[in-house]
Scaffold this motif. Structure first.
Motif, PDB file in Angstrom:
ATOM      1  N   CYS A 117      25.818   8.236  -2.041  1.00  0.00           N
ATOM      2  CA  CYS A 117      25.541   7.744  -0.562  1.00  0.00           C
ATOM      3  C   CYS A 117      25.859   8.938   0.495  1.00  0.00           C
ATOM      4  N   GLY A 118      26.706   9.860  -0.162  1.00  0.00           N
ATOM      5  CA  GLY A 118      27.039  11.043   0.894  1.00  0.00           C
ATOM      6  C   GLY A 118      28.086  10.844   1.991  1.00  0.00           C
ATOM      7  N   VAL A 119      28.574   9.592   2.043  1.00  0.00           N
ATOM      8  CA  VAL A 119      29.597   9.329   2.741  1.00  0.00           C
ATOM      9  C   VAL A 119      30.766  10.186   3.024  1.00  0.00           C
ATOM     10  N   CYS A 120      31.175  10.657   1.749  1.00  0.00           N
ATOM     11  CA  CYS A 120      32.304  11.595   1.754  1.00  0.00           C
ATOM     12  C   CYS A 120      31.884  12.845   2.140  1.00  0.00           C
ATOM     13  N   THR A 121      30.823  13.379   2.110  1.00  0.00           N
ATOM     14  CA  THR A 121      30.363  14.713   2.928  1.00  0.00           C
ATOM     15  C   THR A 121      30.371  14.546   4.376  1.00  0.00           C
ATOM     16  N   PHE A 122      29.955  13.447   5.003  1.00  0.00           N
ATOM     17  CA  PHE A 122      29.454  13.254   6.162  1.00  0.00           C
ATOM     18  C   PHE A 122      31.053  13.194   6.826  1.00  0.00           C
ATOM     19  N   VAL A 123      32.205  12.436   6.369  1.00  0.00           N
ATOM     20  CA  VAL A 123      33.363  12.484   7.083  1.00  0.00           C
ATOM     21  C   VAL A 123      34.098  13.744   6.652  1.00  0.00           C
ATOM     22  N   CYS A 124      33.698  14.504   5.838  1.00  0.00           N
ATOM     23  CA  CYS A 124      34.598  15.635   5.532  1.00  0.00           C
ATOM     24  C   CYS A 124      34.452  16.783   6.590  1.00  0.00           C
ATOM     25  N   PRO A 125      35.829  17.056   6.993  1.00  0.00           N
ATOM     26  CA  PRO A 125      35.960  18.131   8.039  1.00  0.00           C
ATOM     27  C   PRO A 125      35.576  19.454   7.531  1.00  0.00           C
ATOM     28  N   THR A 126      35.423  19.674   6.190  1.00  0.00           N
ATOM     29  CA  THR A 126      34.912  20.977   5.737  1.00  0.00           C
ATOM     30  C   THR A 126      33.421  21.000   5.322  1.00  0.00           C
ATOM     31  N   ASP A 135      23.377  17.289   6.696  1.00  0.00           N
ATOM     32  CA  ASP A 135      22.751  16.772   5.192  1.00  0.00           C
ATOM     33  C   ASP A 135      24.032  16.692   4.177  1.00  0.00           C
ATOM     34  N   THR A 136      23.498  16.450   3.079  1.00  0.00           N
ATOM     35  CA  THR A 136      24.829  16.144   1.951  1.00  0.00           C
ATOM     36  C   THR A 136      23.952  16.822   0.673  1.00  0.00           C
ATOM     37  N   CYS A 137      25.110  17.585  -0.124  1.00  0.00           N
ATOM     38  CA  CYS A 137      24.586  17.955  -1.298  1.00  0.00           C
ATOM     39  C   CYS A 137      24.485  16.760  -2.353  1.00  0.00           C
ATOM     40  N   MET A 138      24.851  15.718  -1.924  1.00  0.00           N
ATOM     41  CA  MET A 138      24.968  14.415  -2.681  1.00  0.00           C
ATOM     42  C   MET A 138      23.600  13.849  -2.759  1.00  0.00           C
ATOM     43  N   SER A 139      22.744  14.548  -2.105  1.00  0.00           N
ATOM     44  CA  SER A 139      21.374  13.771  -2.185  1.00  0.00           C
ATOM     45  C   SER A 139      20.512  14.732  -2.895  1.00  0.00           C
ATOM     46  N   TRP A 140      19.649  14.044  -3.778  1.00  0.00           N
ATOM     47  CA  TRP A 140      18.808  14.584  -4.634  1.00  0.00           C
ATOM     48  C   TRP A 140      17.832  15.525  -3.852  1.00  0.00           C
ATOM     49  N   LEU A 141      17.474  15.094  -2.685  1.00  0.00           N
ATOM     50  CA  LEU A 141      16.357  15.950  -2.058  1.00  0.00           C
ATOM     51  C   LEU A 141      17.096  17.345  -1.637  1.00  0.00           C
ATOM     52  N   TYR A 142      18.042  17.449  -1.393  1.00  0.00           N
ATOM     53  CA  TYR A 142      18.888  18.314  -0.619  1.00  0.00           C
ATOM     54  C   TYR A 142      18.729  19.726  -1.462  1.00  0.00           C
ATOM     55  N   SER A 143      18.882  19.553  -2.746  1.00  0.00           N
ATOM     56  CA  SER A 143      18.796  20.826  -3.739  1.00  0.00           C
ATOM     57  C   SER A 143      17.307  21.144  -4.361  1.00  0.00           C
ATOM     58  N   MET A 144      16.167  20.385  -3.830  1.00  0.00           N
ATOM     59  CA  MET A 144      15.023  20.325  -4.396  1.00  0.00           C
ATOM     60  C   MET A 144      14.368  21.447  -3.891  1.00  0.00           C
ATOM     61  N   HIS A 145      13.928  22.454  -4.527  1.00  0.00           N
ATOM     62  CA  HIS A 145      13.257  23.751  -4.305  1.00  0.00           C
ATOM     63  C   HIS A 145      11.897  23.495  -3.807  1.00  0.00           C
ATOM     64  N   ASN A 169      14.179  21.187  -9.245  1.00  0.00           N
ATOM     65  CA  ASN A 169      15.563  21.102  -8.611  1.00  0.00           C
ATOM     66  C   ASN A 169      16.837  21.187  -9.824  1.00  0.00           C
ATOM     67  N   PRO A 170      17.627  22.186  -9.031  1.00  0.00           N
ATOM     68  CA  PRO A 170      18.752  22.550 -10.292  1.00  0.00           C
ATOM     69  C   PRO A 170      19.863  21.655 -10.463  1.00  0.00           C
ATOM     70  N   ARG A 171      19.856  20.738  -9.377  1.00  0.00           N
ATOM     71  CA  ARG A 171      20.798  19.454  -9.516  1.00  0.00           C
ATOM     72  C   ARG A 171      20.260  18.101  -9.677  1.00  0.00           C
ATOM     73  N   PRO A 172      19.259  17.841 -10.935  1.00  0.00           N
ATOM     74  CA  PRO A 172      18.487  16.812 -10.639  1.00  0.00           C
ATOM     75  C   PRO A 172      19.144  15.364 -11.149  1.00  0.00           C
ATOM     76  N   THR A 173      20.409  15.438 -11.551  1.00  0.00           N
ATOM     77  CA  THR A 173      21.074  14.139 -11.647  1.00  0.00           C
ATOM     78  C   THR A 173      22.388  14.099 -10.867  1.00  0.00           C
ATOM     79  N   LYS A 174      22.949  13.037 -10.833  1.00  0.00           N
ATOM     80  CA  LYS A 174      24.286  12.651  -9.970  1.00  0.00           C
ATOM     81  C   LYS A 174      25.394  13.594 -10.731  1.00  0.00           C
ATOM     82  N   THR A 175      25.463  13.790 -11.898  1.00  0.00           N
ATOM     83  CA  THR A 175      26.164  14.445 -12.630  1.00  0.00           C
ATOM     84  C   THR A 175      26.559  15.906 -11.831  1.00  0.00           C
ATOM     85  N   GLU A 176      25.262  16.492 -11.896  1.00  0.00           N
ATOM     86  CA  GLU A 176      25.280  17.906 -11.194  1.00  0.00           C
ATOM     87  C   GLU A 176      25.846  17.753  -9.810  1.00  0.00           C
TER      88      GLU A 176
END
Ligand code: SF4
Ligand code: SF4
Length: 342
Positions: free
Chosen positions: A241-250, A272-282, A287-294
């Motif tokens: 969901c990306g909540v952890c990244t949006f609330v994070c000060p860093t 934006d958030t690195c938890m989103s699939w689209l974020y790392s799409m070239h 996509n170097p991080r195609p799954t939630k695990t990455e």
């Protein structure tokens, strides 16, 4: 270093004085949540745990207009493009930043201003501000600043540190800008605050819950941690969901979009958030991080392994506990750190 006392009866005068020639941002209730926002000096609390969102948005807003462009010969002011938001930047004072969040600003500052790159949008706002911290006396159960190198009375990233004392404030300048700023503020009296601060600091640090130990994370090879099986279990629970990244000060990822019309438009920067699939799409479709695990692994490795490697051991997490509080499926960075450490 300058030291002052503000008695409880003088707090309103002090807060009013902060607004002279500057915009005052302080913790105020917005839509039922405490946020660092433009504040009425008559109505500022000095007793709170922490703001819902971190103060990073004062310098890196959730959405920001970077420049306008157009191609309209009929306009009286023809231009191809012009930057927005870099002229006439408000002089601000941020009152009530918690020391953990001030360290978060230091981490972000290394991204936005370093020896290879300067982001003018961040820099102009950051350098036009006075940052007054408010020490924590009662850390919340999710906080763990002391186990990532911080302190509830930490001074890093601040111009002035304030401490609540007898219903009023004890103030201590940290930087030369802070010392200059404190001169002549209404409601202040000179006073020795060091002994008070040291005593209260020890008491607050003793209350801080024990949290994470990173000694093994620092010592172990990247690939050793990278290939651990627990990433899959964490990813199975994560909703991305990306909540952890949006609330994070860093966290400081962003995306740039152009909003266009027939003859021009505006270039926007949005969180934006690195938890989103689209974020790392070239652009190639790879996509170097195609799954939630990455993606889950990237978030925790970045905070706890990659940033410390690049910043002389300084952690990318400052222990504010917001992601622990807000994650809808209770993924806890302290638990992930323990897994990485084993
Ligand atoms: S808040 Fe929790 S569920 Fe949402 S992306 Fe972060 S770890 Fe995953
Ligand atoms: S990772 Fe979590 S605890 Fe650490 S700074 Fe970000 S929101 Fe706070």
């Amino acid at each position: 270093m300058a030291e002052y006392i503000v008695k409880e009866s003088a707090l309103k005068d002090f807060f009013k004085s902060l607004t002279e020639g500057r915009k005052l941002l302080a913790p105020v209730e917005v839509d039922g949540k405490l946020q660092m926002a433009e504040a009425d000096p008559e109505n500022i609390s000095i007793n709170y745990t922490n703001t819902h969102m971190s103060p990073k948005s004062a310098f890196f807003p959730q959405t920001e207009r970077l420049m306008a462009f157009h191609n309209d010969a009929e306009k009286s002011d023809p231009f191809v493009y012009k930057p927005l938001g870099l002229d006439n930047v408000d002089q601000t004072v941020l009152f009530g930043i918690r020391p953990c969040d001030a360290r978060g600003l230091v981490v972000d500052n290394l991204v936005f201003q370093n020896n290879r790159f300067t982001d003018p949008y961040w820099k102009t706002k950051y350098e036009s501000s006075i940052k007054i911290g408010l020490a924590c006396h009662n850390p919340c159960p999710q906080c763990f600043c002391t186990s990532v190198g911080g302190s509830p009375f930490g001074e890093e990233g601040l111009d002035v540190l304030a401490v609540v004392k007898d219903g009023g404030l004890a103030l201590k300048s940290v930087t030369a800008e802070g010392e200059e700023f404190l001169k002549g503020l209404k409601g202040t009296e000179s006073g020795d605050t060091s002994a008070t601060m040291d005593e209260l600091k020890k008491a607050a640090e003793a209350k801080m819950p024990a949290a994470i130990d990173q000694t093994q994370v620092e010592a172990r090879e990247i690939m050793d941690i990278y290939n651990q099986p627990h990433w899959q279990e964490t990813a199975d629970r994560c909703l991305n969901c990306g909540v952890c990244t949006f609330v994070c000060p860093t966290c400081h990822c962003f995306d740039i979009q152009d909003e266009t019309s027939a003859k021009g438009g505006v270039r926007m920067r949005n969180w934006d958030t690195c938890m989103s699939w689209l974020y790392s799409m070239h652009g190639t479709g790879h996509n170097p991080r195609p799954t939630k695990t990455e993606r889950v692994r990237q978030r925790f490795m970045h905070k706890l392994k990659y940033i410390p490697m690049k910043q002389n051991g300084n952690c990318g997490c400052i222990g504010c506990g917001r992601c622990v509080t807000m994650c809808p499926v209770n993924i806890d960075i302290r638990e992930v750190a323990r897994q990485m450490n084993q």
